[in-house]
Design a protein around this motif. Structure first.
Motif, PDB file in Angstrom:
ATOM      1  N   LEU A   1       0.842  -1.213   0.000  1.00 48.40           N
ATOM      2  CA  LEU A   1       0.000   0.000   0.000  1.00 48.40           C
ATOM      3  C   LEU A   1       0.872   1.256   0.000  1.00 48.40           C
ATOM      4  N   GLU A   2       1.954   1.199   0.759  1.00 45.69           N
ATOM      5  CA  GLU A   2       2.833   2.361   0.832  1.00 45.69           C
ATOM      6  C   GLU A   2       3.525   2.599  -0.525  1.00 45.69           C
TER       7      GLU A   2
ATOM      8  N   GLN B   1       2.506   1.606  -3.394  1.00 44.33           N
ATOM      9  CA  GLN B   1       1.488   1.965  -4.371  1.00 44.33           C
ATOM     10  C   GLN B   1       1.176   3.460  -4.256  1.00 44.33           C
ATOM     11  N   ARG B   2       1.140   3.963  -3.018  1.00 39.27           N
ATOM     12  CA  ARG B   2       0.929   5.402  -2.796  1.00 39.27           C
ATOM     13  C   ARG B   2       2.027   6.215  -3.472  1.00 39.27           C
TER      14      ARG B   2
ATOM     15  N   LEU C   1      -9.538   0.263  -0.975  1.00 39.05           N
ATOM     16  CA  LEU C   1      -8.280   0.629  -0.321  1.00 39.05           C
ATOM     17  C   LEU C   1      -8.588   1.182   1.056  1.00 39.05           C
TER      18      LEU C   1
ATOM     19  N   HIS D   1      -2.634   2.760   6.394  1.00 35.31           N
ATOM     20  CA  HIS D   1      -1.941   1.489   6.598  1.00 35.31           C
ATOM     21  C   HIS D   1      -0.915   1.660   7.710  1.00 35.31           C
TER      22      HIS D   1
END
Lengths: 507, 498
Positions: A117-118, A120-121, A455, A459
């Protein structure tokens, strides 16, 4: 019979479909001397034959019964399965594979998906499926069984895609070989003990009377014993899972490549399956009759199927839900007589297998059934059904689709509390509510949440502590390693053809 | 788009016993850029997790994860191994009038043998058990055979050895262990401030924003971990603490510790039923430690009779668990979250599992209430699991007679019923013991298990095969394992500093 064993219990299994023969074969094989198994089936009653696609648990059943995997695959025209490819569920044009395997690995106690997630950010990560060996192998149409160690090459499982109409007969042969008595005939009467209300015997059209101590109702949706005779209440889940019909239709392969995965594609009023077997492809449109007619659904599946149509679409009707008690008096429901959940996650055979497993664990030690065992069976079966139910509902509710009344309904419907709590925890913190019993653990929930575009807001802060380039480098390395392993695998078709003992004779 | 939460900047751990020290070290490792401060506020004597000289196998794996090698504990903290815990007399007497006893091993490797007709019938008392001890109920474990012979070693090997399946717990000297952890924590950058907490500052959201240390001023922090023992010095200042009282479930109200006596190197610890309560005998390289666990109403004279000397220390016990061990931005671990008798050495095990859960759910600067709820849900299951495992001990025949009827949870009733009649253990989330270990515990406590339908059906041939396989496995283990004392001596000598 060994010394100390009680007299065998007379077990009467009603119904010769998948659930019936799995039950009869399982009990006869695993409890010799404890059970005298007698199965009643009728040629006049069709077999629904659901469950062409399975979960990896089926392998445990095959192994435990000592069934030769190659013979089983040959007889049922089985192919291997690494997961399910879901298309158009989160939104039209998107897809993801829910694999029989994990994504990456936990690092320093923080789940892989937090790092993903990080990244992807930061715009530095590919789809999460890039970091799953099962997903990559499936997408490349490649397959080998996982290795038996702790390396990355062991990080997936597999199941089978088979012809359910052939699975029942295969289990019949196995069951009969292992001592199951089989009687063909239609049940016309059910006798009950006047005092206890237990079922004591079944009468057949021929006049034959079959007595038993324990009756297993595998009569499908008709549920002749648990439903018709004992009138056990049905808990209806149509408000959460509105699909109540399926239009099934086989077609021919259109290419030599056989996909090692099942495909589930969302449709305007439900979804359709595509299950590649050795000789054909199974197709079906699972739909909600309150949103589309049967004729429209049949037309839709006929249009959607890629290969030459091998038969006309056949409509199956069902009701999602389960009996409030799957074991009542001396009658146990297995399969559709006990409950039904649409095959969106290929759980039909698992649910039958689960009930058989608990039946064997709690098999009565005499004709007098202890109510505590019955309660325990019902507690376990309820837990299993309820967990699968919530997971299925997630597939419908986690969507932005607003292109049909059906999707507007499922997107906005009120959810069971047990699911809404899980989804809120994910949406707020990117965490999965943990459990270790039943079906579908963390990796499955993560696959569906992320695959369907849900999403979380936040996170784990620890995922942002390392330099992004460092994490990106590690993920690239993982991707490369996965790629190397996949490249070394044969194609699924090639692997099948190498295993000649597993291939059915040409039709 | 998902965003990372702002990470914790400063975390304060209150209580510098062995639990607080490990919590500080673990949190510092998880958040290397955060400031972690450990407050050396005195830990309550009743903090049983903090004074425990042993835990369960989970802790070994947890230590590994934190980089605390087992070798270090053997070399620096007086560490040694326990393979089994022997329960003496809990099952009453066997048919010949001998006191029943049985040993509980750890791990999952006992499963296959326990589920066979052979193991269940052999374990049911028809065979005189380990090394000819009358009344023993043999649970079919290699660990028990090794413990009985005093043979064991950690064999360095890349491939499985005949001892690989034998799981174990470690014992150590708590003071030396704590010093070792404090040293590690300091090396990792944890600040250590000595002093008592004199005041706390609420944050207006159900938690704390700062605390005041006598003589050291006020320390602000984003998150607080309470390892101060039963007084829960921090948690109790957040809000009135709601507690799940276990007095109806568990009978022990007092613990009496004897003066430690000369060291005993044994692979087995014992818990027996003397005239009143139960008696724990914990072996170790420093000393043999005796502890009596007593219900109300036992006189000082009776305690002295059982210990053979006046107790060196006594503490009272009020069993129960805090309903929301994470409140606001304060998480309580160990005795600050749950207190109960040290039967089966579950106290530090639970504390370490709570700590692992906290590490998994470690929040950002702003605590997410749903994350906190999930922590409290799972911590609640863990605590209830401990209560049930303890309750299972008191359901053993002689214990039930001694301690009288006690309340049992629905799950415990189910376990006792299903085990005794059907030979199966219903699963429960977050239990401290695996089902295979629970089966072994029930056998050790003299609670006969029913035969599973599969065991009943498997017939005598399969039972004979299981017996032969088990005996071969046991023989291989005995051949591979040197006398434990010799191995440990060699290990310590060859790893002396310098």
């Amino acid at each position: 019979m060994s010394i100390g064993q009680p007299k065998p219990l007379r077990v009467v299994v009603l119904g010769g479909g998948t659930a019936g023969w799995m039950t009869a074969a399982g009990v006869a094989k695993l409890l010799p001397g404890l059970a005298d198994v007698h199965l009643i089936e009728s040629k006049d009653i069709g077999i629904v034959g659901v469950g062409e696609a399975t979960l990896p648990h089926i392998r445990g059943f095959v192994e435990r019964l000592g069934i030769d995997e190659a013979a089983f695959m040959k007889a049922t025209h089985a192919t291997y399965k690494l997961g399910i490819d879901f298309r158009d569920f989160g939104s039209i044009g998107t897809s993801y594979i829910h694999p029989f395997g994990s994504f990456g690995e936990e690092v320093n106690g923080v789940g892989f998906h937090h790092y993903w997630l990080e990244l992807q950010r930061q715009g530095m990560a590919g789809p999460i499926g890039d970091y799953s060996l099962a997903v990559q192998a499936a997408q490349a149409n490649r397959f080998v069984p996982p290795v038996q160690d702790t390396s990355l090459a062991s990080s997936y499982g597999y199941a089978y895609q088979f012809d359910a109409t052939l699975f029942g007969p295969f289990m019949r042969e196995f069951g009969v070989t292992n001592g199951v008595r089989r009687t063909e005939g239609r049940v016309t009467g059910v006798e009950r003990d006047a005092e206890t209300g237990d079922v004591s015997a079944l009468t057949l059209e021929s006049g034959e009377r079959i007595e038993g101590d324990l009756f297993v109702d595998c009569s499908g949706f008709r549920s002749l014993l648990l439903g018709d005779t004992l009138d056990e209440e049905w808990e209806d889940w149509t408000h959460w899972l509105p699909c109540d019909r399926a239009a099934a239709m086989p077609c021919a392969h259109t290419s030599d490549e056989i996909a090692p995965y099942t495909t589930a594609t969302a449709m305007p009023a439900g979804w359709r399956w595509r299950i590649p077997l050795q000789h054909r492809i199974g197709n079906g449109y699972v739909f909600a009759s309150s949103f589309i007619s049967e004729d429209e659904a049949c037309d839709a599946i006929a249009k959607a199927a890629e290969g030459t149509q091998l038969a006309d679409p056949r409509v199956l009707r069902f009701r999602p839900g389960r009996r409030k008690k799957s074991w009542s008096h001396n009658v146990i429901g297995v399969g559709l007589a006990s409950g039904f959940l649409e095959p969106l996650e290929s759980t039909s055979i698992y649910l039958a297998q689960m009930a058989i497993t608990y039946l064997i664990e709690l098999f009565p030690d005499g004709p007098q059934i202890d109510p505590r065992d019955r309660d325990e069976f019902n507690r376990l079966v309820d837990m299993e059904y309820d967990r699968v139910r919530d997971f299925l509902i997630l597939h419908y509710n986690a969507t932005t689709r607003d292109d049909s009344e059906f999707w507007n309904h499922v997107r906005t419907m009120e959810l069971p509390d047990s699911l809404s709590g899980k989804m809120e925890l994910w949406r707020d913190a990117g965490r999965i509510e943990k459990y270790s019993d039943g079906l579908f653990y963390d990796a499955s929930w993560i696959a569906v949440y992320l695959g369907q575009g849900v999403l979380p807001q936040h996170h784990d802060p620890r995922a942002a502590l390392p330099k992004p380039q460092q994490v990106a480098g590690a993920l690239s390395q993982l991707q490369k390693t996965i790629g190397d392993i996949v490249t070394g695998m044969p194609s699924h078709t090639e692997y099948l053809h190498r295993q000649t003992a597993r291939m059915a004779d040409p039709l | 788009m998902s965003n990372p939460r702002a990470p914790l900047r400063r975390i304060v751990v209150a209580g510098d016993g062995q639990l607080g020290s490990l919590a500080a070290l673990a949190i510092k490792q998880a958040l290397p850029f955060a400031e972690v401060i450990i407050i050396g506020t005195p830990v309550d004597n009743g903090a049983l997790a903090d004074r425990s000289p042993t835990a369960l196998p989970f802790t070994n794996r947890f230590h590994d994860r934190l980089g605390l090698q087992e070798e270090l504990l053997l070399l620096r903290a007086g560490g040694c191994h326990r393979l089994v815990l022997r329960y003496i007399g809990w099952g009453g007497h066997d048919g010949s009038g001998a006191v029943q006893h049985g040993a509980m091993p750890y791990g999952l490797s006992n499963d296959a043998s326990l589920k066979t007709r052979f193991a269940q019938e052999w374990g049911g008392g028809s065979r005189s058990g380990t090394e000819g001890q009358s009344g023993s109920q043999f649970a079919g474990s290699v660990a028990e055979i090794l413990a009985g012979r005093g043979q064991f070693a950690i064999l360095p090997s890349e491939t499985p050895t005949p001892l690989s399946d034998v799981d174990y717990a470690l014992r150590w000297n708590p003071a030396a262990y704590r010093d070792l952890i404090i040293e590690r924590a300091a090396a990792a950058g944890v600040r250590h401030i000595a002093g008592e907490i004199s005041d706390t500052v609420p944050d207006g959201q159900g938690g704390l924003s700062a605390l005041t240390i006598a003589g050291a001023g006020t320390i602000e922090a984003d998150f607080f971990v309470d390892c101060t023992g039963p007084s829960a010095a921090l948690l109790s200042r957040t809000a009135p603490v709601k507690r799940d009282d276990w007095q109806e479930y568990l009978p022990i109200r007092q613990l009496a510790f004897a003066q430690p006596v000369k060291p005993v190197l044994s692979l087995e610890d014992r818990v027996s039923l003397p005239q009143h309560g139960w008696l724990n005998e914990l072996a170790g390289r420093d000393a043999l430690q005796l502890m009596l666990a007593l219900p109300d109403g036992v006189s000082d004279g009776q305690i002295m009779d059982m210990l053979g000397q006046p107790p060196a220390e006594s503490i009272s016990l009020n069993p129960g668990a805090v309903c929301e061990p994470w409140t606001g931005n304060v998480a309580a671990l160990g005795d600050a979250a749950a207190q109960f008798e040290p039967l089966g050495f579950l106290n530090l095990d639970l504390a370490h599992r709570q700590l692992e859960l906290l590490l998994e759910m470690l929040p950002g600067q702003v605590v997410d209430p749903r994350e906190r709820d999930e922590y409290n849900r799972r911590a609640g299951l863990m605590a209830a699991g401990v209560r049930d495992v303890l309750g299972l001990h008191y359901a053993a025949p002689a214990a039930a007679e001694r301690f009288g009827p006690l309340k049992q949870s629905a799950h415990l009733k189910r376990v006792l019923d299903q085990s005794s009649r059907r030979g199966r253990i219903p699963f429960s989330e977050e239990l401290p013991l695996a089902n295979q270990e629970l089966s072994a515990l029930l056998a050790a406590l003299g609670m006969g298990s029913g035969l599973t339908p599969l065991a009943l059906a498997e017939g005598n041939d399969a039972a004979e095969k299981s017996r032969a396989a088990f005996e071969a496995k046991a023989q291989a283990a005995l051949s591979a394992a040197p006398p434990y004392g010799e191995w440990l001596g060699r290990f310590l000598q060859s790893n002396q500093p310098g």
